[in-house]
Design a protein around this motif. Structure first.
Motif, PDB file in Angstrom:
ATOM      1  N   THR A 144       0.839  -1.189   0.000  1.00 59.46           N
ATOM      2  CA  THR A 144       0.000   0.000   0.000  1.00 59.46           C
ATOM      3  C   THR A 144       0.875   1.241   0.000  1.00 59.46           C
ATOM      4  O   THR A 144       1.963   1.247   0.584  1.00 59.46           O
ATOM      5  CB  THR A 144      -0.952   0.032   1.209  1.00 59.46           C
ATOM      6  OG1 THR A 144      -1.778   1.204   1.132  1.00 59.46           O
ATOM      7  CG2 THR A 144      -0.190   0.051   2.528  1.00 59.46           C
ATOM      8  N   PHE A 145       0.387   2.288  -0.663  1.00 56.98           N
ATOM      9  CA  PHE A 145       1.101   3.565  -0.647  1.00 56.98           C
ATOM     10  C   PHE A 145       0.518   4.514   0.399  1.00 56.98           C
ATOM     11  O   PHE A 145       1.048   5.599   0.611  1.00 56.98           O
ATOM     12  CB  PHE A 145       1.060   4.230  -2.031  1.00 56.98           C
ATOM     13  CG  PHE A 145      -0.327   4.463  -2.561  1.00 56.98           C
ATOM     14  CD1 PHE A 145      -1.063   5.559  -2.156  1.00 56.98           C
ATOM     15  CD2 PHE A 145      -0.880   3.591  -3.480  1.00 56.98           C
ATOM     16  CE1 PHE A 145      -2.344   5.770  -2.636  1.00 56.98           C
ATOM     17  CE2 PHE A 145      -2.157   3.802  -3.978  1.00 56.98           C
ATOM     18  CZ  PHE A 145      -2.888   4.899  -3.550  1.00 56.98           C
ATOM     19  N   LEU A 146      -0.572   4.110   1.048  1.00 56.08           N
ATOM     20  CA  LEU A 146      -1.182   4.970   2.066  1.00 56.08           C
ATOM     21  C   LEU A 146      -1.892   4.099   3.104  1.00 56.08           C
ATOM     22  O   LEU A 146      -3.025   3.678   2.916  1.00 56.08           O
ATOM     23  CB  LEU A 146      -2.175   5.944   1.424  1.00 56.08           C
ATOM     24  CG  LEU A 146      -2.885   6.936   2.361  1.00 56.08           C
ATOM     25  CD1 LEU A 146      -1.891   7.621   3.285  1.00 56.08           C
ATOM     26  CD2 LEU A 146      -3.662   7.965   1.551  1.00 56.08           C
ATOM     27  N   THR A 147      -1.176   3.815   4.189  1.00 57.64           N
ATOM     28  CA  THR A 147      -1.746   3.007   5.260  1.00 57.64           C
ATOM     29  C   THR A 147      -2.967   3.709   5.832  1.00 57.64           C
ATOM     30  O   THR A 147      -2.929   4.900   6.136  1.00 57.64           O
ATOM     31  CB  THR A 147      -0.710   2.794   6.374  1.00 57.64           C
ATOM     32  OG1 THR A 147       0.445   2.170   5.819  1.00 57.64           O
ATOM     33  CG2 THR A 147      -1.272   1.923   7.485  1.00 57.64           C
ATOM     34  N   PHE A 178       4.853   1.574   1.403  1.00 58.87           N
ATOM     35  CA  PHE A 178       5.948   2.359   0.821  1.00 58.87           C
ATOM     36  C   PHE A 178       5.542   3.826   0.779  1.00 58.87           C
ATOM     37  O   PHE A 178       4.359   4.152   0.682  1.00 58.87           O
ATOM     38  CB  PHE A 178       6.336   1.847  -0.566  1.00 58.87           C
ATOM     39  CG  PHE A 178       5.278   1.955  -1.624  1.00 58.87           C
ATOM     40  CD1 PHE A 178       5.156   3.098  -2.394  1.00 58.87           C
ATOM     41  CD2 PHE A 178       4.414   0.891  -1.882  1.00 58.87           C
ATOM     42  CE1 PHE A 178       4.189   3.202  -3.387  1.00 58.87           C
ATOM     43  CE2 PHE A 178       3.448   0.975  -2.870  1.00 58.87           C
ATOM     44  CZ  PHE A 178       3.337   2.142  -3.632  1.00 58.87           C
ATOM     45  N   PRO A 179       6.511   4.736   0.893  1.00 64.37           N
ATOM     46  CA  PRO A 179       6.175   6.151   0.980  1.00 64.37           C
ATOM     47  C   PRO A 179       5.877   6.760  -0.385  1.00 64.37           C
ATOM     48  O   PRO A 179       6.568   6.497  -1.369  1.00 64.37           O
ATOM     49  CB  PRO A 179       7.446   6.771   1.580  1.00 64.37           C
ATOM     50  CG  PRO A 179       8.550   5.882   1.111  1.00 64.37           C
ATOM     51  CD  PRO A 179       7.963   4.490   1.057  1.00 64.37           C
ATOM     52  N   ALA A 180       4.824   7.576  -0.435  1.00 64.99           N
ATOM     53  CA  ALA A 180       4.496   8.319  -1.651  1.00 64.99           C
ATOM     54  C   ALA A 180       3.472   9.381  -1.304  1.00 64.99           C
ATOM     55  O   ALA A 180       2.530   9.109  -0.546  1.00 64.99           O
ATOM     56  CB  ALA A 180       3.938   7.389  -2.733  1.00 64.99           C
ATOM     57  N   ARG A 181       3.662  10.565  -1.825  1.00 64.00           N
ATOM     58  CA  ARG A 181       2.616  11.570  -1.701  1.00 64.00           C
ATOM     59  C   ARG A 181       1.536  11.246  -2.720  1.00 64.00           C
ATOM     60  O   ARG A 181       1.810  10.668  -3.779  1.00 64.00           O
ATOM     61  CB  ARG A 181       3.160  12.986  -1.882  1.00 64.00           C
ATOM     62  CG  ARG A 181       3.814  13.252  -3.226  1.00 64.00           C
ATOM     63  CD  ARG A 181       4.074  14.742  -3.435  1.00 64.00           C
ATOM     64  NE  ARG A 181       5.047  15.293  -2.512  1.00 64.00           N
ATOM     65  CZ  ARG A 181       5.069  16.572  -2.134  1.00 64.00           C
ATOM     66  NH1 ARG A 181       4.159  17.410  -2.592  1.00 64.00           N
ATOM     67  NH2 ARG A 181       5.988  17.009  -1.317  1.00 64.00           N
ATOM     68  N   GLY A 223       1.464   9.133 -11.644  1.00 62.32           N
ATOM     69  CA  GLY A 223       2.709   8.865 -12.369  1.00 62.32           C
ATOM     70  C   GLY A 223       3.195   7.442 -12.165  1.00 62.32           C
ATOM     71  O   GLY A 223       3.682   6.800 -13.104  1.00 62.32           O
ATOM     72  N   LEU A 224       3.053   6.923 -10.955  1.00 66.29           N
ATOM     73  CA  LEU A 224       3.449   5.542 -10.685  1.00 66.29           C
ATOM     74  C   LEU A 224       2.551   4.546 -11.422  1.00 66.29           C
ATOM     75  O   LEU A 224       3.021   3.543 -11.955  1.00 66.29           O
ATOM     76  CB  LEU A 224       3.404   5.270  -9.181  1.00 66.29           C
ATOM     77  CG  LEU A 224       4.522   5.883  -8.341  1.00 66.29           C
ATOM     78  CD1 LEU A 224       4.223   5.739  -6.855  1.00 66.29           C
ATOM     79  CD2 LEU A 224       5.861   5.250  -8.674  1.00 66.29           C
ATOM     80  N   LEU A 225       1.262   4.847 -11.471  1.00 65.88           N
ATOM     81  CA  LEU A 225       0.332   3.945 -12.154  1.00 65.88           C
ATOM     82  C   LEU A 225       0.516   3.972 -13.672  1.00 65.88           C
ATOM     83  O   LEU A 225       0.154   3.019 -14.370  1.00 65.88           O
ATOM     84  CB  LEU A 225      -1.109   4.314 -11.810  1.00 65.88           C
ATOM     85  CG  LEU A 225      -1.527   4.067 -10.353  1.00 65.88           C
ATOM     86  CD1 LEU A 225      -2.909   4.638 -10.094  1.00 65.88           C
ATOM     87  CD2 LEU A 225      -1.482   2.587 -10.021  1.00 65.88           C
ATOM     88  N   ALA A 226       1.072   5.049 -14.162  1.00 69.17           N
ATOM     89  CA  ALA A 226       1.351   5.138 -15.598  1.00 69.17           C
ATOM     90  C   ALA A 226       2.691   4.503 -15.959  1.00 69.17           C
ATOM     91  O   ALA A 226       2.989   4.307 -17.141  1.00 69.17           O
ATOM     92  CB  ALA A 226       1.351   6.599 -16.045  1.00 69.17           C
ATOM     93  N   GLY A 227       3.495   4.157 -14.932  1.00 66.69           N
ATOM     94  CA  GLY A 227       4.828   3.630 -15.194  1.00 66.69           C
ATOM     95  C   GLY A 227       5.148   2.399 -14.384  1.00 66.69           C
ATOM     96  O   GLY A 227       4.722   1.294 -14.697  1.00 66.69           O
ATOM     97  N   ALA A 262       1.958   9.443   3.956  1.00 66.89           N
ATOM     98  CA  ALA A 262       2.028  10.887   3.706  1.00 66.89           C
ATOM     99  C   ALA A 262       0.748  11.385   3.054  1.00 66.89           C
ATOM    100  O   ALA A 262       0.233  12.458   3.367  1.00 66.89           O
ATOM    101  CB  ALA A 262       3.241  11.201   2.831  1.00 66.89           C
ATOM    102  N   GLY A 263       0.200  10.592   2.124  1.00 67.06           N
ATOM    103  CA  GLY A 263      -1.061  10.948   1.487  1.00 67.06           C
ATOM    104  C   GLY A 263      -1.034  12.318   0.844  1.00 67.06           C
ATOM    105  O   GLY A 263      -0.065  12.723   0.206  1.00 67.06           O
TER     106      GLY A 263
END
Length: 389
Positions: free
Chosen positions: A62-65, A81-84, A90-94, A301-302
């Motif tokens: 998950t990118f947002l617990t 894993f950390p991600a704003r 961008g991650l879903l496109a790549g 971080a959300g």
């Protein structure tokens, strides 16, 4: 995705549309229906714990617990894993392009219509190799968009457990709400997150506002009922009652994807944009932790760094972090946060029940003086000593 990216991730990726109301069927069923083997699962922000999470053999990340994954992250069953949030499209496109996307929808004569919060769905639909629709009973909301992709398969919805209740405000939260509401200028556009503090802020607002938020809760209805909502609200996620969904039907609440709601350039271009968020810890310099406490992942971080950065750049805007001065007797104002989710440069105001610390245009020593001044009185001396004054 680059060839190198493909080499790093060989497992098929099943992505679930997220949000408090998103679909959560068993991924083993999804994998079987989609015809994929050896899959891994990506979850976003969820507030209901899926029944299958304790027993699945598939790797889950998950990118947002959220409330629905917190225990599984602590137990090591889900990898965080950390991600704003603004980075997720961008991650879903790549790197995290979905092999299979799971979306909840109502079946209508004109096709499937979205049954839940849009979140990151627009980008995921664009890049997913196949789409599995979880078919929901009942009538589609009037304002719900048509799903733009042909469904590869359809599965019927399994009734989920109830989501956790919202927290009830305590006197300290109500005091904080009054202080934050007093900072909101005429003609402001506001954003808020879930929780008792945000509910107290909205209850204390006395000036008309516009709303552009990652999430809206039932408090939005009180703004509208008291005539304080100046225009239709905009949000990527809904968490509330059926009456909140009715605002979508009536055109008073517009559902937008995070590509829109979390766009930093757009947020910073809105005059008097006020971001109202909370935190687990705030450092004496204003750096904010919304993710980890005592070594335990509580959240991600959300949208916190997105809205804080945008608001701090907005003409006449403010990035506000509001939190109780203590939790369980421990100070929420700390010398150094356990983790920095939002940089000190993107925090303008810190509010506790003991007052307002305006940090704009101040050097770190002055920021520390003001932040410590709104810490709980019994912790101020220790904070000053740790700051080496």
């Amino acid at each position: 995705m680059t060839a190198a990216g493909e080499a790093q991730r060989r497992r098929p990726l099943i992505v679930f549309a997220d949000g408090p109301d998103g679909p959560l069927p068993d991924p083993a069923l999804v994998a079987s229906v989609a015809g994929v083997e050896g899959a891994e699962v990506l979850l976003g922000w969820i507030v209901r714990e899926p029944r299958w999470l304790a027993t699945t053999d598939l790797p889950v990340s998950t990118f947002l617990t959220g409330h629905g994954t917190r225990a599984a992250v602590a137990a090591g069953r889900v990898t965080a894993f950390p991600a704003r949030l603004s980075a997720i499209p961008g991650l879903l496109a790549g790197r995290l392009r979905p092999d299979v996307l799971v979306v909840g929808a109502h079946e209508t004569s004109s096709g499937f219509r979205l049954a839940h919060s849009p979140g990151f769905l627009a980008t995921a639909l664009l890049h997913a190799k196949s789409v599995i629709v979880e078919r929901w009973p009942g009538k589609a909301p009037e304002g719900a968009p048509v799903i733009s992709r042909q469904a590869s398969a359809v599965i019927d919805r399994i009734p989920p457990p109830d989501p956790p209740p919202h927290n009830r405000p305590a006197p300290a939260h109500e005091r904080i709400g009054d202080l934050v509401a007093g900072l909101i200028p005429e003609g402001a556009t506001i954003q808020w997150g879930p929780g008792a503090i945000a509910a107290s802020v909205i209850a204390s607002i006395r000036r008309p506002v516009r709303v552009r938020s990652g999430l809206v809760t039932d408090e939005l209805m009180s703004l509208e009922q008291t005539g304080l909502l100046q225009a239709p609200a905009e949000a990527a996620y809904l968490w509330g009652s059926g009456a909140l969904r009715q605002m979508v039907n009536d055109g008073r609440l517009l559902l937008r994807g995070i590509e829109y709601t979390h766009d930093l350039t757009a947020i910073s271009g809105i005059e008097r944009f006020i971001a109202i968020n909370t935190a687990l810890q705030v450092g004496v310099d204003g750096a904010t932790n919304v993710e980890t406490v005592g070594g335990r992942v509580v959240s991600g971080a959300g949208g916190h760094p997105d809205f804080a950065a945008g608001a701090s750049r907005s003409p006449g805007g403010l990035s506000v972090v509001a939190l109780p001065a203590t939790v369980g007797g421990r100070s929420s104002i700390v010398p150094v946060p356990e983790r920095v989710s939002t940089a000190r440069s993107d925090v303008d105001i810190v509010v506790t029940e003991y007052g307002v610390a305006d940090l704009r245009g101040l050097a770190d020593r002055e920021r520390a003086e003001r932040t410590i001044a709104v810490a709980a009185p019994e912790h101020r001396e220790a904070l000053r000593a740790r700051y080496c004054w």
